[in-house]
Design an enzyme around this catalytic site. Structure first.
Site, mmCIF file in Angstrom:
data_model
loop_
_atom_site.group_PDB
_atom_site.id
_atom_site.type_symbol
_atom_site.label_atom_id
_atom_site.label_comp_id
_atom_site.label_asym_id
_atom_site.label_seq_id
_atom_site.Cartn_x
_atom_site.Cartn_y
_atom_site.Cartn_z
ATOM 1 N N GLU A 1 0.855 -1.244 0.106
ATOM 2 C CA GLU A 1 0.230 0.189 0.004
ATOM 3 C C GLU A 1 0.674 1.395 -0.017
ATOM 4 O OE1 GLU A 1 -3.318 2.248 -0.598
ATOM 5 O OE2 GLU A 1 -3.441 -0.227 -0.196
ATOM 6 N N GLU B 1 1.616 6.418 -7.017
ATOM 7 C CA GLU B 1 0.698 7.498 -7.499
ATOM 8 C C GLU B 1 0.924 8.842 -7.167
ATOM 9 O OE1 GLU B 1 -2.765 6.554 -5.025
ATOM 10 O OE2 GLU B 1 -3.239 4.902 -6.416
#
Length: 140
Positions: free
Chosen positions: A78, A85
């Site tokens: 994660e 991102e």
């Protein structure tokens, strides 16, 4: 070539920072992910539930190692997904098909990690948990 050397020298300056500063930066990154990423918070809640159930079931050392490794795998995934991102958003602020593909691949990686953790959790916790389910439901 000289530009690379300059970047390397600037980066080596950061490598010489005090150890406590390195830990502080790492903690800032961890708290950033927990503050900004909903999925990371969901992973933490899931991990806490799994850890409580694991403690209740009295896992062996090997079983604990598997559970902890899966929790770490998902959370590290994660965090890396967040890095991908953020980096793409930094260098490519406008929509771009390749940027979307890169983000989708990173999200797919965390999906695989989560699925692997779930299957491992079922294999480790399932057989120990199954006998406790009927009494918890008032069936036995």
């Amino acid at each position: 070539m000289s530009q690379r050397i300059g970047v390397a020298r600037r980066m080596s300056r950061f490598a010489k920072q005090p150890l406590h500063e390195s830990f502080r930066h790492a903690a800032e990154g961890l708290f950033y992910v927990l503050r900004e990423e909903r999925n990371a918070r969901l992973h933490v809640i899931s991990a806490l539930i799994v850890l409580l159930v694991s403690a209740w079931l009295g896992l062996s050392a090997i079983e604990w190692a598997l559970i902890i490794a899966c929790i770490a795998l998902v959370f590290v995934g994660e965090m890396l997904n967040t890095v991908v991102e953020l980096t793409i958003d930094l260098i490519m602020p406008d929509e771009n098909p390749l940027a979307k593909c890169a983000k989708d691949v990173a999200a797919g990686a965390i999906l695989i990690a989560s699925f692997t953790a779930a299957v491992t959790g079922l294999l480790v916790l399932g057989p120990k948990l199954w006998p406790h389910i009927p009494p918890l439901l008032g069936l036995g």
